[in-house]
Scaffold this motif. Structure first.
Motif, PDB file in Angstrom:
ATOM      1  N   LEU B 212     -10.595 -30.186 -24.889  1.00  0.00           N
ATOM      2  CA  LEU B 212     -11.677 -30.730 -24.090  1.00  0.00           C
ATOM      3  C   LEU B 212     -11.657 -32.261 -24.161  1.00  0.00           C
ATOM      4  O   LEU B 212     -11.405 -32.796 -25.225  1.00  0.00           O
ATOM      5  CB  LEU B 212     -13.010 -30.208 -24.646  1.00  0.00           C
ATOM      6  CG  LEU B 212     -13.810 -29.283 -23.760  1.00  0.00           C
ATOM      7  CD1 LEU B 212     -12.966 -28.100 -23.353  1.00  0.00           C
ATOM      8  CD2 LEU B 212     -15.057 -28.807 -24.472  1.00  0.00           C
ATOM      9  N   PRO B 213     -11.908 -33.001 -23.124  1.00  0.00           N
ATOM     10  CA  PRO B 213     -12.215 -32.530 -21.772  1.00  0.00           C
ATOM     11  C   PRO B 213     -11.012 -32.534 -20.828  1.00  0.00           C
ATOM     12  O   PRO B 213     -11.193 -32.471 -19.629  1.00  0.00           O
ATOM     13  CB  PRO B 213     -13.237 -33.573 -21.323  1.00  0.00           C
ATOM     14  CG  PRO B 213     -12.812 -34.837 -22.008  1.00  0.00           C
ATOM     15  CD  PRO B 213     -12.115 -34.445 -23.266  1.00  0.00           C
ATOM     16  N   HIS B 215      -8.591 -30.248 -20.499  1.00  0.00           N
ATOM     17  CA  HIS B 215      -7.923 -28.963 -20.685  1.00  0.00           C
ATOM     18  C   HIS B 215      -7.792 -28.159 -19.402  1.00  0.00           C
ATOM     19  O   HIS B 215      -7.109 -27.152 -19.389  1.00  0.00           O
ATOM     20  CB  HIS B 215      -8.731 -28.128 -21.664  1.00  0.00           C
ATOM     21  CG  HIS B 215     -10.067 -27.722 -21.109  1.00  0.00           C
ATOM     22  ND1 HIS B 215     -11.054 -28.638 -20.871  1.00  0.00           N
ATOM     23  CD2 HIS B 215     -10.547 -26.537 -20.705  1.00  0.00           C
ATOM     24  CE1 HIS B 215     -12.094 -28.015 -20.356  1.00  0.00           C
ATOM     25  NE2 HIS B 215     -11.815 -26.740 -20.250  1.00  0.00           N
ATOM     26  N   THR B 216      -8.441 -28.594 -18.326  1.00  0.00           N
ATOM     27  CA  THR B 216      -8.567 -27.692 -17.167  1.00  0.00           C
ATOM     28  C   THR B 216      -7.231 -27.391 -16.485  1.00  0.00           C
ATOM     29  O   THR B 216      -7.126 -26.411 -15.756  1.00  0.00           O
ATOM     30  CB  THR B 216      -9.525 -28.270 -16.131  1.00  0.00           C
ATOM     31  OG1 THR B 216      -9.161 -29.617 -15.894  1.00  0.00           O
ATOM     32  CG2 THR B 216     -10.947 -28.207 -16.620  1.00  0.00           C
ATOM     33  N   ASP B 220      -5.105 -23.277 -14.911  1.00  0.00           N
ATOM     34  CA  ASP B 220      -4.553 -23.289 -13.547  1.00  0.00           C
ATOM     35  C   ASP B 220      -3.046 -23.101 -13.539  1.00  0.00           C
ATOM     36  O   ASP B 220      -2.478 -22.582 -12.580  1.00  0.00           O
ATOM     37  CB  ASP B 220      -4.903 -24.606 -12.844  1.00  0.00           C
ATOM     38  CG  ASP B 220      -6.371 -24.660 -12.481  1.00  0.00           C
ATOM     39  OD1 ASP B 220      -7.061 -23.659 -12.749  1.00  0.00           O
ATOM     40  OD2 ASP B 220      -6.822 -25.676 -11.939  1.00  0.00           O
ATOM     41  N   VAL B 272     -14.924 -23.169 -29.291  1.00  0.00           N
ATOM     42  CA  VAL B 272     -15.985 -22.295 -28.809  1.00  0.00           C
ATOM     43  C   VAL B 272     -16.050 -22.273 -27.282  1.00  0.00           C
ATOM     44  O   VAL B 272     -16.184 -21.206 -26.676  1.00  0.00           O
ATOM     45  CB  VAL B 272     -17.334 -22.730 -29.420  1.00  0.00           C
ATOM     46  CG1 VAL B 272     -18.455 -21.914 -28.852  1.00  0.00           C
ATOM     47  CG2 VAL B 272     -17.276 -22.562 -30.907  1.00  0.00           C
ATOM     48  N   VAL B 273     -15.937 -23.442 -26.664  1.00  0.00           N
ATOM     49  CA  VAL B 273     -16.053 -23.479 -25.196  1.00  0.00           C
ATOM     50  C   VAL B 273     -14.926 -22.669 -24.554  1.00  0.00           C
ATOM     51  O   VAL B 273     -15.159 -21.834 -23.669  1.00  0.00           O
ATOM     52  CB  VAL B 273     -16.036 -24.931 -24.688  1.00  0.00           C
ATOM     53  CG1 VAL B 273     -15.923 -24.970 -23.180  1.00  0.00           C
ATOM     54  CG2 VAL B 273     -17.285 -25.652 -25.138  1.00  0.00           C
ATOM     55  N   GLY B 276     -15.473 -18.998 -25.076  1.00  0.00           N
ATOM     56  CA  GLY B 276     -16.484 -18.470 -24.166  1.00  0.00           C
ATOM     57  C   GLY B 276     -15.938 -18.298 -22.761  1.00  0.00           C
ATOM     58  O   GLY B 276     -16.166 -17.279 -22.100  1.00  0.00           O
ATOM     59  N   ALA B 277     -15.156 -19.282 -22.314  1.00  0.00           N
ATOM     60  CA  ALA B 277     -14.601 -19.198 -20.960  1.00  0.00           C
ATOM     61  C   ALA B 277     -13.645 -18.013 -20.846  1.00  0.00           C
ATOM     62  O   ALA B 277     -13.599 -17.329 -19.822  1.00  0.00           O
ATOM     63  CB  ALA B 277     -13.891 -20.497 -20.617  1.00  0.00           C
ATOM     64  N   LEU B 279     -13.907 -15.257 -22.237  1.00  0.00           N
ATOM     65  CA  LEU B 279     -14.668 -14.002 -22.150  1.00  0.00           C
ATOM     66  C   LEU B 279     -15.200 -13.783 -20.734  1.00  0.00           C
ATOM     67  O   LEU B 279     -15.574 -12.678 -20.371  1.00  0.00           O
ATOM     68  CB  LEU B 279     -15.823 -14.054 -23.157  1.00  0.00           C
ATOM     69  CG  LEU B 279     -16.500 -12.750 -23.541  1.00  0.00           C
ATOM     70  CD1 LEU B 279     -15.496 -11.777 -24.094  1.00  0.00           C
ATOM     71  CD2 LEU B 279     -17.581 -13.003 -24.568  1.00  0.00           C
ATOM     72  N   VAL B 280     -15.234 -14.852 -19.933  1.00  0.00           N
ATOM     73  CA  VAL B 280     -15.788 -14.750 -18.587  1.00  0.00           C
ATOM     74  C   VAL B 280     -14.702 -14.465 -17.552  1.00  0.00           C
ATOM     75  O   VAL B 280     -14.910 -13.716 -16.607  1.00  0.00           O
ATOM     76  CB  VAL B 280     -16.533 -16.058 -18.240  1.00  0.00           C
ATOM     77  CG1 VAL B 280     -17.060 -16.015 -16.830  1.00  0.00           C
ATOM     78  CG2 VAL B 280     -17.666 -16.274 -19.218  1.00  0.00           C
ATOM     79  N   GLU B 281     -13.542 -15.055 -17.741  1.00  0.00           N
ATOM     80  CA  GLU B 281     -12.477 -14.959 -16.735  1.00  0.00           C
ATOM     81  C   GLU B 281     -12.028 -13.507 -16.533  1.00  0.00           C
ATOM     82  O   GLU B 281     -12.174 -12.675 -17.426  1.00  0.00           O
ATOM     83  CB  GLU B 281     -11.272 -15.786 -17.195  1.00  0.00           C
ATOM     84  CG  GLU B 281     -11.467 -17.270 -17.053  1.00  0.00           C
ATOM     85  CD  GLU B 281     -11.366 -17.732 -15.609  1.00  0.00           C
ATOM     86  OE1 GLU B 281     -11.001 -16.919 -14.753  1.00  0.00           O
ATOM     87  OE2 GLU B 281     -11.663 -18.913 -15.355  1.00  0.00           O
ATOM     88  N   ARG B 286      -5.269 -16.377 -17.046  1.00  0.00           N
ATOM     89  CA  ARG B 286      -6.282 -17.407 -17.309  1.00  0.00           C
ATOM     90  C   ARG B 286      -6.974 -17.124 -18.636  1.00  0.00           C
ATOM     91  O   ARG B 286      -7.257 -18.033 -19.407  1.00  0.00           O
ATOM     92  CB  ARG B 286      -7.305 -17.475 -16.174  1.00  0.00           C
ATOM     93  CG  ARG B 286      -6.744 -18.066 -14.901  1.00  0.00           C
ATOM     94  CD  ARG B 286      -7.836 -18.213 -13.859  1.00  0.00           C
ATOM     95  NE  ARG B 286      -8.804 -19.234 -14.217  1.00  0.00           N
ATOM     96  CZ  ARG B 286      -8.690 -20.514 -13.883  1.00  0.00           C
ATOM     97  NH1 ARG B 286      -7.645 -20.924 -13.201  1.00  0.00           N
ATOM     98  NH2 ARG B 286      -9.608 -21.377 -14.234  1.00  0.00           N
ATOM     99  N   TYR B 290      -6.952 -19.809 -21.681  1.00  0.00           N
ATOM    100  CA  TYR B 290      -8.132 -20.321 -22.393  1.00  0.00           C
ATOM    101  C   TYR B 290      -8.007 -20.026 -23.882  1.00  0.00           C
ATOM    102  O   TYR B 290      -8.411 -20.821 -24.728  1.00  0.00           O
ATOM    103  CB  TYR B 290      -9.416 -19.716 -21.833  1.00  0.00           C
ATOM    104  CG  TYR B 290      -9.968 -20.481 -20.666  1.00  0.00           C
ATOM    105  CD1 TYR B 290     -10.447 -21.770 -20.843  1.00  0.00           C
ATOM    106  CD2 TYR B 290     -10.010 -19.943 -19.393  1.00  0.00           C
ATOM    107  CE1 TYR B 290     -10.949 -22.499 -19.784  1.00  0.00           C
ATOM    108  CE2 TYR B 290     -10.508 -20.659 -18.323  1.00  0.00           C
ATOM    109  CZ  TYR B 290     -10.975 -21.939 -18.526  1.00  0.00           C
ATOM    110  OH  TYR B 290     -11.461 -22.661 -17.481  1.00  0.00           O
ATOM    111  N   PHE B 405     -15.266 -14.739 -30.680  1.00  0.00           N
ATOM    112  CA  PHE B 405     -14.973 -14.738 -29.242  1.00  0.00           C
ATOM    113  C   PHE B 405     -13.565 -14.187 -29.008  1.00  0.00           C
ATOM    114  O   PHE B 405     -13.341 -13.372 -28.109  1.00  0.00           O
ATOM    115  CB  PHE B 405     -15.053 -16.160 -28.676  1.00  0.00           C
ATOM    116  CG  PHE B 405     -16.413 -16.558 -28.182  1.00  0.00           C
ATOM    117  CD1 PHE B 405     -17.049 -15.823 -27.199  1.00  0.00           C
ATOM    118  CD2 PHE B 405     -17.049 -17.682 -28.678  1.00  0.00           C
ATOM    119  CE1 PHE B 405     -18.291 -16.191 -26.730  1.00  0.00           C
ATOM    120  CE2 PHE B 405     -18.292 -18.065 -28.210  1.00  0.00           C
ATOM    121  CZ  PHE B 405     -18.919 -17.312 -27.246  1.00  0.00           C
TER     122      PHE B 405
END
Lengths: 628, 464
Positions: B212-213, B215-216, B220, B272-273, B276-277, B279-281, B286, B290, B405
């Motif tokens: 972070l920040p 990492h995006t 992709d 942690v971030v 968490g991401a 767990l959503v994808e 992806r 993460y 997580f």
């Protein structure tokens, strides 16, 4: 210690690998049996003659230290005994997969956990049993294995953090023996609670018990008998014993936590057990309920309660794994676990019936069986704790725990009346189709051994406590109530013998049976009362009805709560941090593109525009120079 | 010949020479080159055990020289990278079979491996920077392998974000030269480094190692072919940042406590971030990307603790993560290959037809979660222990939350893909090189975890 390590840990692990590689049916059965038998014999030797500690350097000043203490020496014997009996019992099991390798590994790592004298070895072997828990439950269904893995995994991670905190506070990775940390600062408290979570989930204490009741639906019976039935209880309660006796010095608040958790677990689980239709689910709720007694024992904070907790753990493992194995034997013959489909099996499976009866009476705390012996100690421990505490709140908590334990014991008996009646007595529904036979010797033998243990531990408890538990507690255990189980046993046995003589004298003559005759009509058939209907009334009672309704929705299932919290947290982190950063970096990218678009527009190739820019530049320079 | 120079030049030269060979021999020769590279790295081990550190320099000026260092860290990184590259090369023999322009894949992969070797053996900041940018170009070419618009966009994003970080780092390098008058790492040893310089260098590190920040770009980048994702974006390329962090801030400079504490905080938040991401994808790759971001957080966390033991544990973590995460990506690749989708909502029940892939997935997943007796347990537990022992209680709690997580998202992925109803039918598993490779990765995680003394003794032997 080297020999202990090699025979109790190394041999089962290597054996597991061999069995995994060569999936030969006969080799699997016999090699595993041989190794576990050797382990069992050696574990007795290891307990009698404790070996000196041995340290294996890991890295830096961290070492793996092996060394048993009096408590773990005792538990190792039972771990290996249950491993051996389960192995014997599952010889005829169908669809074994890699069952025997997992079993051998499980025993190996459990032994290592009990032999470890430092936290790192302990966490390592403790966690390895989690991987095997998953593998074993996976033989039943992937979903319930996942649930168990998630709940126990959560607990293992909190144990890990608790251990890290403990090491940070005490500055040593060696497990202390006595003289633990006082619970007088937040770090110690935090570490204590985290370790409790680890112990509770492994042992299956509420609210971390739901993996057991879910696994009961589809896991193979030997797996249920070895994991939630015996081994996980032994390990979980062993940790609880170490936490409350060695690692920390319990104070009033800690005792209250344990007493409340224990009492609530007993009541809640036994209430759930009352209404079950499925044999395995019924047993699994009792497996949870019994843990409450052990937790309660450690909550008393006195030697009698501790000894009672340990004794109850051993007793429970004996009759609970026995009960699961009885369930397996019944299923083997009748192909069902539904209580409604069963009945009248006592005539066809007498040995299974007798051992099942012994286990059922034992778990209900009927004297002179072992379940009573340990409950008796627990009650006394709790009572003396109550009278000795000056704090009135704590006294009230003690009172609650005692009432819960008594009440739970009565309900357990009620539930097992249903169990015995539904399976072995009454008239079976499907009975007419096939007359079941007794199961094979290798399945009955473990049952008989366990039933015998129930009787022996119940009749001679003092021998056992004096030899094996007192040294750990560190003082002689004095009973305030007087009770001589041998005396009672002799009377009961004489009564039973007299009954048997009467029965066999008259049974040989045969009895006359007449149809009922009332007036001129044949009597209506006698109404039958299926055992599954026994406690239906409670479900419609005002308060209990609410409770059952809530339980049916699984709203309080810790697994659902945990995954809900994690999912919501994940979503929040994702949206408010991850996606936000994504949008911002994209915006930065697009602003560069926008800037370049502006510059592109400026370079249109039209001469006038370039001239205008040059002029503007000159003007700008002029003003800047003038300003200076 | 010097094994380090050999390991650098062999894949790079090989990539060009192989261009001249007929099409059908190219894949095999490329994998052979990877194998030879790995062997050369092994040859560098005995001298390190003997001398601990070997430095050689050519064309020495005060700002640039061809100077290389062979020590525990560089040999370890080179060995792990080339070993995983070899396994992934074997896997891609089968995976890439049907693609017409697979030559390009092998060419850029070899160049990448060469650049990676160059980077880990370099001992001059400018030299490191050069190899650093070569890997960025390889990554850009390989992410956009399929040439669709979406792929090109992801490739551009990855390149731009990492380039942004690299330019910060370059600025830091320039400032270091102005301040210290040299860019030779051997001359900069045990120098104190100011916060400004350190944070500029950190900009490059977090962009490459996807913290972070910055990492995006990594999630992709999952549009690339699976071997690329596994090699570059899980096992090797993303470890470059980690490696440079260790090289600069542990072995060379002495950073300030403020800097180290902010890195610890940054890593704990990243763990942690990203967890968490994940767990959503709902896209397999992806989720795993993460997960990589999250696990890299642990590694940098361990390095930033700044003790000898934590340093060794971080290296162990690199090994554990490279093996297991590559395995996970390759499992996902097999699933995608057979079903044609990466969306976990469209998949289900594959365990029936793909039992070995499922098993390999579980083995690797356990290693990543950190369940004993798998290798992943040791460094994760020890990292949390050291973190808490040094008084960073919150970082320790976040690290454990991240582990939780990890457990949930990896099991969720397994549940959706391998359990439940069959949604898209996959053909029965047969004897396949791909499955063998993923099983080998999973089993090696298990065996190394059981025999933890072996990797630890190795680390003791090569690291001072």
């Amino acid at each position: 210690m080297e020999m202990n390590l090699h025979i109790l840990v190394g041999l089962p692990l290597v054996c597991g690998f061999v069995l995994f590689l060569f999936r030969n049916e006969r080799l699997n059965k016999n090699l595993a049996l041989l190794v576990l038998l050797l382990g069992f014999i050696w574990s007795i030797n290891a307990a009698i003659r404790p070996a000196p500690q041995k340290a294996i350097e890991l890295i830096g000043n961290y070492s793996l230290i092996l060394g048993s203490n009096r408590l773990s020496g005792l538990i190792i014997i039972f771990v290996n005994l249950f491993g051996l009996l389960t192995c014997l019992y599952s010889r005829d099991m169908e669809n074994k997969g890699a069952f025997f390798s997992y079993l051998a590994w499980l025993i190996g790592f459990s032994n290592l956990a009990l032999l470890s004298a430092d936290f790192i070895t302990f966490i390592f072997s403790w966690g390895a049993t989690l991987a095997l828990l998953y593998a074993l439950l996976n033989l039943g269904s992937g979903r319930s294995a996942k649930k168990a893995f998630s709940i126990v995994g959560f607990a293992d991670f909190s144990l890990m953090l608790g251990v890290c905190l403990y090491i940070a506070v005490t500055n040593s990775a060696v497990m202390p023996q006595g003289r633990g940390l006082a619970l007088d600062n937040p770090m110690a408290w935090f570490s204590f609670i985290l370790m409790l979570v680890g112990a509770f989930a492994k042992a299956g204490c509420a609210p971390f018990h739901t993996w057991i009741t879910t696994a009961a639906e589809d896991a193979p019976v030997p797996v249920m008998a070895i994991l939630p039935g015996s081994l996980d209880k032994l390990l979980g309660i062993y940790l609880l014993a170490r936490v409350s006796a060695d690692f920390f010095v319990l104070n009033g608040a800690a005792m209250a936590i344990l007493l409340l958790t224990g009492g609530l677990t007993i009541i809640f689980a036994v209430m759930m057990a009352l209404i079950q239709h499925d044999l395995r689910k019924l047993l699994s709720f009792h497996a949870v309920s019994q843990v409450g007694y052990m937790v309660l024992g450690f909550g008393t904070g006195n030697a009698l309660g501790f000894a009672g907790g340990i004794f109850h753990m051993i007793n429970n493992a004996v009759y609970k794994s026995g009960l699961f194995l009885v369930g397996g034997a019944v299923e083997k013959r009748k192909k069902t676990f539904e209580l409604e489909e069963l009945g009248g099996l006592a005539a066809y499976m007498p040995l299974t019936f007798i051992s099942g009866l012994v286990f059922a009476l034992s778990i209900s705390g009927i004297p002179p069986l072992n379940g009573f012996a340990s409950k008796w100690m627990l009650y006394q421990g709790a009572l003396s704790g109550m009278f000795n505490t000056p704090n009135s709140w704590l006294r009230l908590t003690f009172l609650f725990a005692i009432i819960a334990a008594m009440f739970g014991s009565a309900l357990t008996l009620a539930s097992f009346i249903k169990f015995i009646h539904a399976i072995f007595l009454g008239e079976g529904r499907a009975e007419r189709k096939a007359q079941p036979k007794e199961v094979s010797f290798s399945m009955v033998f473990p049952l008989l051994i366990l039933a015998l243990l129930c009787v022996l531990l119940g009749v001679f408890p003092k021998l056992f406590i004096g030899k094996l538990i007192e040294p750990w507690v560190g003082q002689a255990i004095s009973f305030s109530g007087s009770w001589d189980s041998l005396f009672v046993f002799i009377f009961l046995a004489a009564g039973l013998a007299a009954g048997a003589i009467v029965y066999f004298t008259y049974a040989s003559k045969g009895t006359r049976q007449d149809g009922a005759y009332t007036g001129c009509e044949t009597a209506p058939p006698e109404p039958s009362y299926p055992a599954t209907e026994f406690y239906k009334t409670i479900q419609s009672m005002p308060l209990a009805g609410k409770f059952y309704g809530l339980m049916k929705q699984e709203a309080l299932d810790v697994y659902n709560i945990l995954s809900g919290i994690l999912t919501i947290a994940g979503r929040l982190l994702y949206i408010f941090i991850d996606r936000l950063i994504y949008v911002l970096t994209s915006a930065a990218g697009y602003s560069v593109l926008g800037l370049s678009w502006v510059f592109r527009k400026m370079h249109s190739g039209v001469l006038d525009q370039y001239l205008a820019w040059s002029l503007a530049g000159l003007l700008a320079m002029f003003f800047i120079l003038m300003a200076k | 010949m010097n094994p380090a120079l050999g390991a650098i030049s062999l894949p790079i030269l090989g990539a060009f020479i192989i261009k001249a060979f007929p099409k059908k021999h190219k894949p095999g020769l490329s994998v052979l080159t990877l194998f030879a590279t790995f062997i050369l790295c092994l040859f560098a081990v005995p001298p390190v055990i003997k001398f601990k550190e070997i430095i050689f320099q050519k064309y020495f000026t005060d700002w640039f020289s061809l100077s290389f260092v062979i020590d525990g860290l560089s040999v370890f990184m080179a060995g792990v990278s080339s070993f995983v590259a070899l396994l992934i090369g074997l896997y891609s023999l089968e995976y890439m079979k049907e693609y017409a322009d697979k030559d390009e894949f092998y060419f850029w992969t070899l160049i990448f491996v060469g650049a990676m070797m160059g980077l880990v053996f370099s001992s001059n900041l400018i030299l490191i920077y050069c190899f650093w940018e070569v890997t960025a170009v390889c990554s850009w070419k390989l992410i956009g392998f399929y040439r669709k618009e979406k792929d090109a966009k992801a490739a551009d994003r990855a390149f731009l974000v990492t380039f942004f970080g690299a330019s910060l780092m370059l600025l830091g390098i320039v400032l270091i030269y102005l301040a210290y008058g040299t860019l030779e790492l051997s001359n900069l040893k045990t120098q104190a480094i100011g916060n400004l310089f350190a944070f500029l260098l950190l900009g490059g590190i977090i962009s490459k190692s996807a913290q972070l920040p910055l990492h995006t770009w990594l999630p992709d980048a999952g549009v690339a072919p699976t071997p690329v994702t596994a090699l570059l974006h899980a096992a090797v390329l993303v470890k470059i940042g980690v490696y440079v962090f260790a090289r600069l801030f542990y072995l060379t400079f002495i950073p300030t406590p403020v800097f180290l504490n902010s890195v610890i905080a940054l890593c704990a938040i990243t763990i942690v971030v990203a967890g968490g991401a994940a767990l959503v994808e709902s896209n397999m790759k992806r989720i795993l990307a993460y997960s990589t971001v999250s696990q890299l957080g642990y590694i940098i966390l361990a390095f930033s603790l700044g003790t000898d033991l934590a340093f060794k544990m971080a290296m162990l973590y690199i090994l554990a993560h490279s093996l297991a995460k590559a395995g996970l990506f390759l499992c996902a690749g097999i699933v995608e290959h057979k079903t044609g989708t990466k969306d976990i909502n469209e998949l289900g029940g594959l365990l029936k037809t793909m039992p070995y892939t499922g098993t390999a997935y579980l083995l690797c997943a356990f290693a990543i979660i950190g369940i004993p007796p798998f290798l992943g347990f040791w460094p994760k537990f020890m990292t949390v222990l050291f973190t808490v022992q040094q008084g960073h209680l919150w970082a320790g709690i976040l690290a454990i939350a991240g582990a939780l997580f990890t457990l949930f998202y990896l099991m969720r992925l397994f549940d959706r893909v391998f359990l439940g109803e069959v949604k898209i039918k996959a053909a029965e598993e047969s004897r396949s090189l791909m499955v063998t490779v993923v099983l080998a990765l999973g089993i090696s995680s298990l065996l190394l975890g059981l025999g933890i003394k072996f990797p630890l003794n190795f680390l003791q032997a090569v690291v001072r």
